[in-house]
Enzyme design. Sequence first.
Site, PDB file in Angstrom:
ATOM      1  N   ASP A 135       0.830  -1.207   0.000  1.00 50.45           N
ATOM      2  CA  ASP A 135       0.000   0.000   0.000  1.00 50.45           C
ATOM      3  C   ASP A 135       0.864   1.258   0.000  1.00 50.45           C
ATOM      4  O   ASP A 135       2.011   1.229   0.451  1.00 50.45           O
ATOM      5  CB  ASP A 135      -0.855   0.064   1.276  1.00 50.45           C
ATOM      6  CG  ASP A 135      -1.777  -1.124   1.387  1.00 50.45           C
ATOM      7  OD1 ASP A 135      -2.169  -1.662   0.343  1.00 50.45           O
ATOM      8  OD2 ASP A 135      -2.084  -1.501   2.532  1.00 50.45           O
TER       9      ASP A 135
HETATM   10  N1  URA Z   1      -1.192  -6.027   3.864  1.00 49.54           N
HETATM   11  C1  URA Z   1      -1.612  -4.748   3.937  1.00 49.54           C
HETATM   12  O1  URA Z   1      -2.575  -4.450   4.619  1.00 49.54           O
HETATM   13  N2  URA Z   1      -0.948  -3.814   3.259  1.00 49.54           N
HETATM   14  C2  URA Z   1       0.153  -4.075   2.510  1.00 49.54           C
HETATM   15  O2  URA Z   1       0.724  -3.164   1.913  1.00 49.54           O
HETATM   16  C3  URA Z   1       0.574  -5.407   2.446  1.00 49.54           C
HETATM   17  C4  URA Z   1      -0.114  -6.367   3.134  1.00 49.54           C
END
Ligand code: URA
Length: 241
Positions: A105
């Site tokens: 993310d």
């Molecule tokens: N899980 C998440 O919530 N975000 C990420 O970036 C990777 C795994």
Amino acid sequence: MEERLQKFMARAGVGSRRHCEELIKEGRVKVNGKIVTELGTKIDLSKDTVEVDDKPLRPREERLYIALNKPAGFITSVTDKYGRPTVIDLLGGVSYRVFPVGRLDFDTEGLLLLTNDGELAFRLTHPRYKVKKEYIAEVEGHPSDRELVNLRKGIMLEDGMTAPAKIKVLRQTRSSAVIDVTIHEERKRQVRRMFQAIGYRVITLKRVAIDGLDLEDLPVGNFRHLTNKEVDMLYKSVRLR
Ligand code: URA
């Protein structure tokens, strides 16, 4: 990235390096339209054009495998329609096109692989191959053992049950807990949603390992090329030869 002219020609399938050197000496090779007879000539792979007997060369693309320590505030994408910084902006000096393997993310930090090896990328993110991804999450509050058991066993999210996960509380501060989470799925915002499902908000999230690869001391925002041994290890994990 720069490369010696005869090496580039050999890689493009013209022939052995010795043969390529002969062609250069004979004046049959042009770089950017000009004949080059100097054997030490280096070419810039991102912009120079090479012709042999006036025919342009198109080298086979070299496979690249890159580990990046992604900072928060970068999107895991090759381009962004809103003009936000992307992980590709962090790869100064890499002249072949690579793409991210899976995603982190915008606000997640940590280990992100980038490659132009499509089959490896596909398998590393496909649940069938059960590639382990390890995260350190700091969550607001102190989840109880009972709540964490639900994450370990699998929990219902809006896109279905999660597979069993490894969950270990590393430490607690007055208002938060730091938890090591290992999963082998790769659903959107999965770790954040797993904690949300038991009533906790993730404050920071960092991926520290993928399979047997970890971040080691790679500084945030920096990248390195994987060693052949590391690439072999990933290949074995996903049953590729
Ligand atoms: N899980 C998440 O919530 N975000 C990420 O970036 C990777 C795994």
